[in-house]
Design a protein around this motif. Structure first.
Motif, PDB file in Angstrom:
ATOM      1  N   TYR A   1       0.841  -1.198   0.000  1.00 54.47           N
ATOM      2  CA  TYR A   1       0.000   0.000   0.000  1.00 54.47           C
ATOM      3  C   TYR A   1       0.875   1.247   0.000  1.00 54.47           C
ATOM      4  O   TYR A   1       2.053   1.196   0.358  1.00 54.47           O
ATOM      5  CB  TYR A   1      -0.944   0.013   1.205  1.00 54.47           C
ATOM      6  N   GLN A   2       0.305   2.351  -0.426  1.00 55.62           N
ATOM      7  CA  GLN A   2       0.984   3.642  -0.347  1.00 55.62           C
ATOM      8  C   GLN A   2       0.594   4.321   0.965  1.00 55.62           C
ATOM      9  O   GLN A   2      -0.544   4.208   1.414  1.00 55.62           O
ATOM     10  CB  GLN A   2       0.592   4.525  -1.537  1.00 55.62           C
ATOM     11  N   LEU A   3       1.536   5.005   1.567  1.00 59.87           N
ATOM     12  CA  LEU A   3       1.286   5.634   2.861  1.00 59.87           C
ATOM     13  C   LEU A   3       0.091   6.576   2.777  1.00 59.87           C
ATOM     14  O   LEU A   3       0.074   7.495   1.950  1.00 59.87           O
ATOM     15  CB  LEU A   3       2.517   6.411   3.321  1.00 59.87           C
ATOM     16  N   PRO A   4      -0.915   6.396   3.627  1.00 59.21           N
ATOM     17  CA  PRO A   4      -2.084   7.273   3.598  1.00 59.21           C
ATOM     18  C   PRO A   4      -1.718   8.669   4.080  1.00 59.21           C
ATOM     19  O   PRO A   4      -0.759   8.860   4.838  1.00 59.21           O
ATOM     20  CB  PRO A   4      -3.061   6.607   4.578  1.00 59.21           C
ATOM     21  N   ASP A   5      -2.507   9.648   3.664  1.00 55.00           N
ATOM     22  CA  ASP A   5      -2.288  11.020   4.107  1.00 55.00           C
ATOM     23  C   ASP A   5      -3.165  11.387   5.300  1.00 55.00           C
ATOM     24  O   ASP A   5      -3.008  12.474   5.843  1.00 55.00           O
ATOM     25  CB  ASP A   5      -2.544  11.995   2.954  1.00 55.00           C
TER      26      ASP A   5
ATOM     27  N   ILE B   1       0.515 -12.516   6.024  1.00 53.09           N
ATOM     28  CA  ILE B   1       1.424 -12.437   4.883  1.00 53.09           C
ATOM     29  C   ILE B   1       2.300 -11.190   5.011  1.00 53.09           C
ATOM     30  O   ILE B   1       2.052 -10.317   5.843  1.00 53.09           O
ATOM     31  CB  ILE B   1       0.650 -12.393   3.547  1.00 53.09           C
ATOM     32  N   GLU B   2       3.317 -11.095   4.160  1.00 49.51           N
ATOM     33  CA  GLU B   2       4.215  -9.944   4.173  1.00 49.51           C
ATOM     34  C   GLU B   2       3.474  -8.690   3.727  1.00 49.51           C
ATOM     35  O   GLU B   2       2.634  -8.732   2.819  1.00 49.51           O
ATOM     36  CB  GLU B   2       5.391 -10.213   3.228  1.00 49.51           C
ATOM     37  N   SER B   3       3.783  -7.555   4.363  1.00 49.49           N
ATOM     38  CA  SER B   3       3.200  -6.261   3.996  1.00 49.49           C
ATOM     39  C   SER B   3       4.323  -5.254   3.781  1.00 49.49           C
ATOM     40  O   SER B   3       5.351  -5.305   4.449  1.00 49.49           O
ATOM     41  CB  SER B   3       2.265  -5.751   5.087  1.00 49.49           C
ATOM     42  N   GLN B   4       4.090  -4.325   2.850  1.00 44.31           N
ATOM     43  CA  GLN B   4       5.097  -3.296   2.585  1.00 44.31           C
ATOM     44  C   GLN B   4       4.415  -1.989   2.217  1.00 44.31           C
ATOM     45  O   GLN B   4       3.463  -1.971   1.427  1.00 44.31           O
ATOM     46  CB  GLN B   4       6.041  -3.729   1.455  1.00 44.31           C
ATOM     47  N   ALA B   5       4.900  -0.889   2.800  1.00 38.08           N
ATOM     48  CA  ALA B   5       4.366   0.446   2.519  1.00 38.08           C
ATOM     49  C   ALA B   5       5.314   1.205   1.598  1.00 38.08           C
ATOM     50  O   ALA B   5       6.535   1.056   1.679  1.00 38.08           O
ATOM     51  CB  ALA B   5       4.160   1.221   3.813  1.00 38.08           C
ATOM     52  N   TYR B   6       4.746   2.043   0.739  1.00 33.46           N
ATOM     53  CA  TYR B   6       5.504   2.855  -0.208  1.00 33.46           C
ATOM     54  C   TYR B   6       5.106   4.323  -0.066  1.00 33.46           C
ATOM     55  O   TYR B   6       3.990   4.639   0.343  1.00 33.46           O
ATOM     56  CB  TYR B   6       5.228   2.410  -1.656  1.00 33.46           C
ATOM     57  N   ASP B   7       5.982   5.190  -0.461  1.00 26.43           N
ATOM     58  CA  ASP B   7       5.652   6.604  -0.513  1.00 26.43           C
ATOM     59  C   ASP B   7       4.680   6.854  -1.666  1.00 26.43           C
ATOM     60  O   ASP B   7       4.691   6.135  -2.674  1.00 26.43           O
ATOM     61  CB  ASP B   7       6.923   7.436  -0.715  1.00 26.43           C
ATOM     62  N   THR B   8       3.860   7.895  -1.548  1.00 22.28           N
ATOM     63  CA  THR B   8       2.918   8.213  -2.628  1.00 22.28           C
ATOM     64  C   THR B   8       3.601   8.913  -3.801  1.00 22.28           C
ATOM     65  O   THR B   8       3.001   9.077  -4.868  1.00 22.28           O
ATOM     66  CB  THR B   8       1.789   9.122  -2.123  1.00 22.28           C
ATOM     67  N   GLU B   9       4.835   9.365  -3.600  1.00 23.76           N
ATOM     68  CA  GLU B   9       5.617  10.024  -4.653  1.00 23.76           C
ATOM     69  C   GLU B   9       4.895  11.253  -5.202  1.00 23.76           C
ATOM     70  O   GLU B   9       4.911  11.532  -6.406  1.00 23.76           O
ATOM     71  CB  GLU B   9       5.943   9.034  -5.781  1.00 23.76           C
ATOM     72  N   HIS B  10       4.274  11.986  -4.309  1.00 28.94           N
ATOM     73  CA  HIS B  10       3.483  13.153  -4.710  1.00 28.94           C
ATOM     74  C   HIS B  10       4.013  14.444  -4.107  1.00 28.94           C
ATOM     75  O   HIS B  10       4.266  15.410  -4.825  1.00 28.94           O
ATOM     76  CB  HIS B  10       2.023  12.944  -4.286  1.00 28.94           C
ATOM     77  N   PHE B  11       4.184  14.466  -2.802  1.00 25.92           N
ATOM     78  CA  PHE B  11       4.556  15.693  -2.101  1.00 25.92           C
ATOM     79  C   PHE B  11       6.029  16.035  -2.319  1.00 25.92           C
ATOM     80  O   PHE B  11       6.836  15.188  -2.699  1.00 25.92           O
ATOM     81  CB  PHE B  11       4.266  15.557  -0.607  1.00 25.92           C
ATOM     82  N   LEU B  12       6.348  17.289  -2.034  1.00 20.32           N
ATOM     83  CA  LEU B  12       7.728  17.765  -2.143  1.00 20.32           C
ATOM     84  C   LEU B  12       8.469  17.654  -0.814  1.00 20.32           C
ATOM     85  O   LEU B  12       9.632  18.066  -0.708  1.00 20.32           O
ATOM     86  CB  LEU B  12       7.722  19.214  -2.636  1.00 20.32           C
ATOM     87  N   THR B  13       7.797  17.127   0.189  1.00 14.77           N
ATOM     88  CA  THR B  13       8.407  16.846   1.493  1.00 14.77           C
ATOM     89  C   THR B  13       7.970  15.455   1.931  1.00 14.77           C
ATOM     90  O   THR B  13       6.985  14.913   1.425  1.00 14.77           O
ATOM     91  CB  THR B  13       7.942  17.854   2.562  1.00 14.77           C
ATOM     92  N   ASP B  14       8.687  14.905   2.913  1.00 10.11           N
ATOM     93  CA  ASP B  14       8.168  13.704   3.556  1.00 10.11           C
ATOM     94  C   ASP B  14       7.456  14.108   4.843  1.00 10.11           C
ATOM     95  O   ASP B  14       7.438  15.278   5.215  1.00 10.11           O
ATOM     96  CB  ASP B  14       9.276  12.672   3.819  1.00 10.11           C
TER      97      ASP B  14
END
Length: 508
Positions: free
Chosen positions: A100-104, A121-134
């Motif tokens: 999943y992508q990290l929720p806002d 099962i295994e889970s993995q989070a990803y950045d949304t690759e949208h914002f200019l900051t983390d």
């Protein structure tokens, strides 16, 4: 490995790295759910916009030859809850990995953390690759500093991303042209040319109504004005840059009863659902400015950049730095109910009637209407911030908690005690008269403080200062206001408070 990838309704980013490379054994999941339609009462146009955008995005994925499971609101398999839906799909499709992508929104972040703990099962989070900051960048930037001054963060962002910079100095020698963004508008320039986007959303509206979802506001289903695809969002952005940007900075704070959007871009829903990115919005606007410098002043482009590169990223940083305690802040101890007319616009105060009616009709009001009309009135009447926040979160098409909460609870209602704003954003009727054309057609006299014909904002303003003085006495930015308060004669103060109480106890 058979992988399930979740996409939330505000994660519609076609440029995300997920969509590059092999998609073999990958299933995407999107869902219209009652848990999302029902956590507050939303504007009908907001619900429609998200459902339309989500469905179009799922079709875009499907047209790339990628498998998508899309649950409409009335699908029998839809359990109306994120965790239950994912658990069911993982089981039925024998999923081996969940991504999943990290929720806002904090509530969804917590829900997915809970889900990860339940899945075997295994889970993995990803950045949304949208914002200019983390999420943590603002917190890190202000670490050890005494205040969260947005201007400091904005300058940091300008330097970091090399936006409107001449080497290490700001374009034009100034960082901020806010003082040049406060002109009152009139129609001598002619009507702002609006982009005429009209789509038919009849089937989506019927689905929502059939499901019994409660909503506010109204919609013309055959002439829906909001972009719900990347293509339409880009067209709207380009239209703004060509026709509206040349006057945006001058009139971004102006208000007129007969103009819904004036020179505003209308891209906030597209940005907040990630149909377009902040970088491409900024880059597109700057390109237009460079190509048309003779007709687009520096204050026009800087005002636009400041809203996206500065304020938007700043609000997100404040949200993630301050949650979950932030949503319970009420430093001014306000406890009154939101007036009934916020739901129907039935008030004789012209500015409030027009701003609220516009919100009900279009799921929209620009930032000064939100801050200095509806927000100002809610604060002056000492409304509980929970009620104010719920209204803002529901009524506006671009309202997602990460951006709505710090803007409402912090900037508008000063409920955080000054974390975001250095003083309460309150005013009498004089500011509204200065920045708008509302007062000329109002039954109340903006110049009077007392009397039956006096503008309610005037008595409410001075009453607020009287009642909140103990809580605000140490705020140096309030000293001039309190000095002016002390010059009002006792007899008039009594009448001011009497009139203010009348408006604070009236439902209408």
């Amino acid at each position: 490995m058979k992988t399930l990838r979740l996409l939330l309704g505000d994660q519609l980013n076609q440029k995300h790295s997920w969509f590059r490379g092999s998609q073999e054994n990958t299933i995407y999941f999107m869902a219209e759910m009652r848990q999302e339609t029902d956590y507050t009462v939303h504007h009908i146009q907001k619900i429609i916009a998200f459902f339309e955008a989500m469905e179009k995005f799922s079709e875009w994925i499907r047209n790339k030859g990628i498998k998508v499971i899309y649950y409409r609101l009335n699908d029998k398999k839809n359990k109306q809850n994120l965790i239950k839906n994912i658990e069911d799909i993982v089981s039925r499709h024998k999923i081996e990995k969940f991504e999943y992508q990290l929720p806002d929104e904090y509530r969804l972040d917590q829900q997915l953390q809970q889900l990860k703990g339940k899945l075997s099962i295994e889970s993995q989070a990803y950045d949304t690759e949208h914002f200019l900051t983390d999420r943590e960048e603002l917190c890190d930037f202000f670490h050890g500093k005494n205040s969260l001054l947005m201007e400091s963060f904005y300058r940091h962002m300008r330097k970091k991303h090399k936006v409107l910079m001449n080497n290490e100095k700001p374009e034009g020698g100034k960082w901020n042209f806010d003082q040049s963004n406060r002109k009152k508008w009139n129609d001598k320039l002619g009507k702002p040319k609006q982009y005429q986007l009209k789509s038919n959303v009849t089937s989506t509206l019927a689905r929502i109504k059939k499901s019994g979802v409660k909503s506010i506001g109204k919609v013309d289903p055959e002439n829906f004005i909001w972009p719900t695809s990347r293509e339409d969002s880009i067209k709207l952005l380009r239209h703004f840059c060509q026709y509206l940007l040349p006057h945006f900075g001058d009139f971004q704070d102006a208000m007129d009863p007969n103009e819904v959007f004036l020179y505003h871009s209308r891209i906030s829903f597209s940005l907040n659902s990630k149909l377009i990115s902040p970088k491409e919005a900024i880059d597109t606007a700057i390109k237009s400015w460079k190509e048309g410098k003779a007709s687009i002043g520096l204050n026009q482009i800087e005002g636009f950049v400041r809203q996206i590169l500065g304020w938007r990223e700043y609000m997100r940083g404040v949200y993630w730095m301050s949650m979950p305690d932030y949503e319970n802040q009420n430093k001014l101890k306000n406890s009154n109910d939101l007036p009934d007319f916020f739901w129907n616009a039935e008030t004789s105060m012209n500015c409030l009637h027009k701003a609220i009616q516009n919100s009900l009709d279009n799921a929209y009001a620009h930032h000064i209407q939100r801050l200095m009309i509806t927000g100002n009135f809610a604060l002056l009447t000492q409304t509980h911030p929970d009620q104010v926040e719920s209204w803002y979160l529901g009524i506006y098409i671009d309202a997602i908690q990460w951006v709505e909460m710090p803007n409402t609870r912090g900037m508008s209602q000063f409920a955080d005690g000054g974390l975001v704003a250095t003083k309460p954003y309150i005013s009498s009727g004089s500011y509204i008269n200065k920045m708008s054309n509302y007062c000329r057609d109002c039954i109340y006299d903006v110049k009077q403080r007392t009397g039956e014909n006096a503008c309610p904002f005037n008595s409410l303003y001075w009453n607020f200062l009287i009642e909140k003085r103990k809580l605000l006495k140490d705020n140096h930015r309030m000293s001039m206001m309190f000095n002016l308060l002390d010059k009002i004669e006792r007899k008039e103060l009594v009448e001011i408070q009497r009139r203010a109480k009348k408006f604070m106890t009236k439902k209408q």
